[in-house]
Design a protein around this motif. Structure first.
Motif, short mmCIF file in Angstrom:
data_model
loop_
_atom_site.label_atom_id
_atom_site.label_comp_id
_atom_site.label_asym_id
_atom_site.label_seq_id
_atom_site.Cartn_x
_atom_site.Cartn_y
_atom_site.Cartn_z
N LYS A 169 1.34 -1.35 -0.40
CA LYS A 169 0.11 -0.15 -0.27
C LYS A 169 0.50 1.21 -0.02
O LYS A 169 1.46 1.14 0.47
CB LYS A 169 -0.97 0.12 1.33
N THR A 170 0.39 1.73 -0.44
CA THR A 170 1.42 3.67 -1.13
C THR A 170 1.88 4.21 0.44
O THR A 170 2.38 4.64 0.49
CB THR A 170 0.61 4.81 -2.01
N GLU A 171 0.68 3.42 1.32
CA GLU A 171 0.85 4.72 2.86
C GLU A 171 1.90 3.88 3.56
O GLU A 171 2.69 4.86 4.25
CB GLU A 171 -0.24 5.04 2.96
N LEU A 172 2.29 2.64 2.95
CA LEU A 172 3.28 2.05 4.22
C LEU A 172 4.46 1.92 3.60
O LEU A 172 5.30 1.43 4.12
CB LEU A 172 2.52 0.21 4.50
N ALA A 173 4.95 1.98 2.26
CA ALA A 173 5.78 1.79 0.96
C ALA A 173 6.62 2.58 2.14
O ALA A 173 6.65 3.79 2.62
CB ALA A 173 5.29 1.58 -0.18
N PRO A 174 8.05 2.41 2.04
CA PRO A 174 8.86 3.33 1.77
C PRO A 174 8.91 4.69 0.87
O PRO A 174 9.08 3.78 -0.15
CB PRO A 174 9.96 2.34 2.49
N ALA A 175 10.08 5.43 1.88
CA ALA A 175 9.96 6.73 0.52
C ALA A 175 11.45 6.36 -0.80
O ALA A 175 10.72 6.48 -1.82
CB ALA A 175 10.70 7.54 1.24
N PHE A 176 12.06 5.15 -0.38
CA PHE A 176 12.90 4.88 -1.59
C PHE A 176 13.48 3.43 -1.26
O PHE A 176 13.54 3.17 -0.21
CB PHE A 176 13.91 6.16 -1.42
N SER A 177 13.80 2.44 -2.16
CA SER A 177 14.10 1.43 -1.58
C SER A 177 15.03 1.11 -2.98
O SER A 177 14.57 0.99 -4.20
CB SER A 177 12.89 0.34 -1.00
N MET A 178 16.01 0.10 -2.40
CA MET A 178 17.16 -0.43 -3.66
C MET A 178 17.73 -1.81 -3.57
O MET A 178 17.75 -1.95 -2.20
CB MET A 178 17.75 0.87 -3.88
#
Length: 755
Positions: A229-238
Motif C-alpha cells: 500500500k502506498t501509505e505503508l511503502a518506504p519513501a525509497f528502496s534499492m
C-alpha cells in the motif's frame, strides 16, 4: 564510647544505602500497541514484576548500578536490556511478535479482507521478508522454497517454465497481482518475471480450485501477489545483486505524494545476464541469456469516506536466448546454428474503484497485451494476445450472513502463426472468446467458533457454453484460536489454449498433432486442513499446518510425448486423472533467535485410461523445503540456510531405445546467506546451490545435431535406428527436471529510506 561510634557508623551506612535504592520504571509495547502481562525480571537481584493494562511497570528499592533486565511474553521474542540505575527517564521497550502471520490480513479466499485465522479458506501467506532469505531476480525462482509449489523449467535451451502446485502444471495455477487475473495465457510461460520485488508486500497461496471466485484457470490453485500500500511503502528502496556467473539484478522503489489526496508508488526492475557458459560440455548454453526491463506504477487516491480508488500498470520487455555457443542474432530463424530467441513485450493495467454511496460496491478491472516474437531454430512463433476483464462486486452483511454478489466479464483475443488460428483454406482466424459470468457467496457465522462458506458461479463461454462451479468451505476454531480446522470442497474448470501454455508445443523439435477438438477440463477437489499453534513458557512458538488434498479430473488435456518421438499429440483424456496427497508445514520461532520454516508434501498424481494407470510426467512423489534463520541481535547479523529436496520424477523418453534413465534422481538445491544491517543499509551475500547439483549433460538429446540432419525417418514419421543413431533419437530439449546452473556466489546491497 566505642560502642556509640559503631552504632553511629551503622546508622550512617544504612541511611546511605537507603538513599541508594532506586525506582525502575518503563513501558513495553508491541507492533499493535502497549503489552499487558509482560514479565520483567532482573536475574542478578532475583526481582521482577509484570506490566499493567497500559504496558507500564515499576520496581522500587533497587540498588544503583548496572543490571540486566529480561522481558518475556508468550508469543513474543524475548528482549534483554542492560540498564544503569538511576535512569534519566522511564525505559521504553519494543517487543517483536514471534508469529507475524498470527493475524495476517488475506483477501484471496473470499475477495474480502479478513484475518487469516478467520478465513474459511486455507491460505498460506509469505511476507516479503521470507523471500529475502534466498534472494532471486524473479517471482518464478522465489517460489522454490514454498511447500507444495515447484518452479518447473520446461526447456533446457530457453529456460522458460511454469509453476506447479501439488503436482499440477502451470496452466492450472492462476497468478494474480492485487487480486486481478493479470498473469494468464501466454504469460503463464513467459510473463512470470519482471515484477519488481521491492514493491511486493506478500504472496498469498491457495491450493485447490478457486474457479467459483476467479473463473477459468484457477483449477490447481492461485498465487496472489499483493503489492505494498502506498501509505505503508518506504519513501525509497534499492536492491542491487550480482552473482559470480555474471548475473546482475536491480530493484528500485519510490514513493511520491501529490498534494493531500494522491500517492504514487513507482518501481523498476532490470535483469542483465550476457555471459554464455557451457560447463556440461554439450555445446549449448547452460543458462539462457536475458536482458529484461520492467516498470511498475501504482497510484492511490484518498477519497471521502475512505472509499478505495487505485490504479496500477506494468510494462515488461525481455530479450532472451539460449542455444549453441556460437549463436548470435544474425543466425536468428535460420538453420545454420541452433538458437531459441524470444522477444517479449507486455503491458498490464489494473485497478479498483469503490462506488460512492452507503453500499459496499467495488468495480475491479484489468487489461493486458502480450506480444511474442520467438524463433526455435528455424521455426517461428509470432503471437498477439489481449485480455480485458471487469468485475463488479457487492458486499452486504445481514445478521449472521455476509453476502458477496458479483458479475464478471472477460474478453480474450488471440492470434498467432500456428494452426491454432488457422481457418478454412489457410485463412487466418484470430480466436475471440467472450466469458461473462456471475457468482454469489454467503459466509455464515454459525457461532463464535465456526463459519460456513457457500458459493456458486455461472459462466458462459462463447465457444464451449455454460459452466457451473460450486464451492463449500467450513471452519472451526478453538476459543483462543490456537486450533483451526477447515474442510473444503469445490469444482474447477479450465479452457485450454495449447499454444499459449505449453512451451513444448512451440519448439521446432516436434510436430503438434490434435487428435480431436479439445473440450474444457473439469475437476472436483476436496481439502482437509488442521492448524495448531503452541506457545511455551520460555517464549518459544510452534505452528503446525497439515493438509490432505484430493483432486479428480475429467476431460484432462494430456500431451502424448511417447507414441511418436517426433510429435506431441494433444487430446482429452478418455478416463480420469487424480492428484492426491498430504502436506505439512512447521514454523518455529525461539527466544534464542532461531527461526525454522519447513514443509513436506507427499503426493500421487496419476492418469488412468483404458484401465491403465501411469504416473504423470515431471511430477515428484515427495518434496521438502526449509528455511532456517539465526539472528545475532548484538551485531545485527542474520544467517539464512534455505533448501529443497525432490524425489524422482518420470521423464519424457524418445522411445524404447532411448537409453537415458526413465526417472530423475533424488536431488536437492541448497543455499546459504549472511546479511548485516548498517542503519538504512543492508549488505548480504552467500552461495547458491551449495551441492553443485546439475542434470546430466545428455539432457538435450542429440545436441550435436539440432536440425536432425542425420536422423532417418520412415514414411510414418518414426525414427529409424541407424549405426550413427542406434537409439533412434531426435533433437529434443524436453528431458528437463532441474536447473543447469551449478554452484555460484552472490553479493548484494539494499538501501531503504522509510520516510
Amino acid at each position: 564510647m566505642k560502642k556509640g561510634i559503631a552504632i553511629s557508623c551503622i546508622l550512617v551506612i544504612t541511611v546511605i544505602d537507603l538513599f541508594a535504592q532506586q525506582a525502575f520504571k518503563g513501558h513495553v509495547e508491541g507492533p499493535q500497541g502497549h503489552l499487558e502481562f509482560v514479565s520483567v525480571f532482573l536475574p542478578d537481584l532475583q526481582r521482577g514484576t509484570i506490566t499493567d493494562a497500559s504496558g507500564y511497570f515499576e520496581l522500587k528499592d533497587l540498588k544503583a548500578g548496572k543490571h540486566r533486565v529480561e522481558f518475556s511474553l508468550i508469543g513474543y521474542q524475548r528482549e534483554v536490556v542492560d540498564v544503569s540505575l538511576p535512569l534519566d527517564a522511564p525505559l521504553q521497550v519494543k517487543m517483536k511478535q514471534l508469529d507475524s502471520s498470527l493475524d495476517e490480513v488475506v483477501v484471496s479466499g473470499t475477495l474480502q479482507e479478513v484475518s487469516k485465522l478467520d478465513s474459511p479458506v486455507p491460505i498460506e501467506v509469505y511476507k516479503s521478508t521470507f523471500f529475502k532469505a534466498n534472494p532471486t531476480p524473479s517471482l518464478f525462482e522465489s517460489l522454490q522454497n514454498v511447500n507444495g509449489v515447484r518452479p518447473q523449467i520446461n526447456c533446457n535451451v530457453c529456460n522458460t517454465g511454469d509453476i506447479h502446485i501439488n503436482g499440477l502444471e502451470g496452466p492450472y495455477t492462476m497468478v494474480l497481482i492485487d487480486g486481478m487475473p493479470i498473469v494468464s495465457g501466454l504469460s503463464t510461460v513467459y510473463g512470470l518475471t519482471g515484477i519488481p520485488q521491492s514493491l511486493i508486500d506478500r504472496i498469498e497461496v491457495v491450493k485447490g480450485p478457486a474457479s467459483t471466485l476467479y473463473g477459468s484457470e484457477a483449477v490447481g490453485g492461485l498465487i496472489n501477489v499483493i503489492t505494498k500500500k502506498t501509505e505503508l511503502a518506504p519513501a525509497f528502496s534499492m536492491d542491487l545483486m550480482a552473482s559470480s556467473w555474471g548475473e546482475i539484478n536491480a530493484d528500485l522503489g519510490l514513493k511520491t505524494t501529490f498534494g493531500k489526496k494522491i500517492q504514487s508508488l513507482t518501481g523498476g526492475n532490470v535483469f542483465w545476464y550476457d555471459n554464455p557458459i557451457d560447463k556440461n560440455g554439450d555445446g549449448f548454453t547452460d543458462v539462457t541469456l536475458q536482458r529484461r526491463v520492467s516498470f511498475f506504477e501504482k497510484i492511490q487516491v484518498n477519497r471521502p469516506g475512505n472509499k478505495v480508488f487505485s490504479l496500477a500498470g506494468r510494462y515488461l520487455y525481455e530479450d532472451r536466448w539460449g542455444g549453441q555457443m556460437l549463436w548470435s542474432p544474425e543466425y536468428r530463424g535460420g538453420d545454420e546454428i541452433y538458437g531459441e530467441s524470444i522477444y517479449t513485450s507486455r503491458w498490464e493495467l489494473f485497478g479498483t474503484y469503490e462506488l460512492p454511496g452507503v453500499e459496499n460496491v467495488n468495480f475491479q478491472f484489468s487489461a493486458n497485451g502480450h506480444g511474442q516474437n520467438s524463433v526455435y531454430g528455424d521455426t517461428k512463433y509470432l503471437a498477439d494476445q489481449k485480455i480485458a476483464f471487469g468485475q463488479l462486486t457487492w458486499r452486504k452483511e445481514m445478521g449472521v450472513n455476509q453476502f458477496l454478489l458479483g458479475a464478471a466479464y472477460r474478453y480474450t483475443y488471440y492470434d498467432d502463426n500456428t494452426p491454432a488460428t488457422g481457418g478454412v483454406g489457410g485463412e487466418n482466424e484470430p480466436s475471440k472468446v467472450h466469458l461473462p459470468g456471475a457468482f454469489v457467496q454467503d459466509e455464515i457465522t454459525l457461532s463464535s467458533q465456526s463459519k460456513l462458506l457457500l458459493g456458486l458461479r455461472y459462466d458462459y463461454n462463447s465457444v464451449h457454453g455454460s459452466i457451473m462451479t460450486p464451492r463449500l468451505n467450513y471452519k472451526w476454531s478453538s476459543l483462543d484460536k490456537t486450533t483451526v480446522f477447515r474442510l473444503s470442497g469445490g469444482n474447477g474448470f479450465r479452457v485450454a489454449n495449447v499454444f499459449t501454455e505449453d512451451h513444448a508445443a512451440l519448439t521446432g523439435a516436434r510436430d503438434v498433432v490434435f487428435a480431436e477438438e479439445l473440450a474444457p477440463e473439469k475437476s472436483w477437489n476436496g481439502n482437509v486442513n488442521l492448524v495448531k499453534k503452541l506457545y511455551t513458557s520460555k517464549g518459544n512458538y510452534y505452528s503446525f499446518d497439515a493438509s490432505g488434498f484430493y483432486t479428480y479430473f475429467t476431460n484432462r488435456i494430456v500431451p502424448d510425448y511417447e507414441t511418436n518421438p517426433n510429435q506431441i499429440i494433444y487430446s482429452n483424456l478418455d478416463g480420469s486423472a487424480v492428484s492426491k496427497g498430504i502436506s505439512l508445514n512447521v514454523d518455529a520461532a525461539f527466544a534464542s533467535g532461531f527461526q525454522v520454516m519447513a514443509g513436506a508434501t507427499l503426493m500421487d498424481v496419476t492418469l488412468e485410461e483404458e484401465g491403465q494407470k501411469v504416473r504423470q510426467l515431471l511430477t515428484e512423489r515427495f518434496s521438502g523445503v526449509w528455511t532456517i534463520s539465526y539472528q545475532v541481535p548484538s551485531i545485527d547479523l542474520k544467517i539464512d540456510y534455505t533448501g529443497n529436496v525432490y524425489s524422482p520424477m518420470r521423464l519424457p523418453l524418445l522411445g524404447e531405445l532411448d537409453d537415458r534413465p526413465e526417472y530423475s534422481p533424488w536431488y536437492s538445491l541448497q543455499n546459504i546467506q549472511v546479511s548485516k544491517n548498517f542503519g538504512r543499509w543492508e549488505v548480504y551475500g552467500g552461495v547458491k546451490n551449495l551441492l553443485n547439483f546439475t542434470p546430466p549433460a545428455n539432457s538435450i538429446a542429440r545436441a550435436f545435431d539440432p536440425f536432425d540432419r542425420d536422423v532417418v525417418f520412415d514414411d510414418g514419421g518414426m525414427v529409424v535406428p541407424t549405426p550413427e543413431n542406434p537409439n533412434a533419437l531426435t533433437f529434443d530439449p524436453t528431458y528437463v527436471y532441474a536447473p543447469n546452473q551449478g554452484i555460484r556466489g552472490f553479493l548484494g546491497v539494499r538501501f531503504t529510506i522509510l520516510d
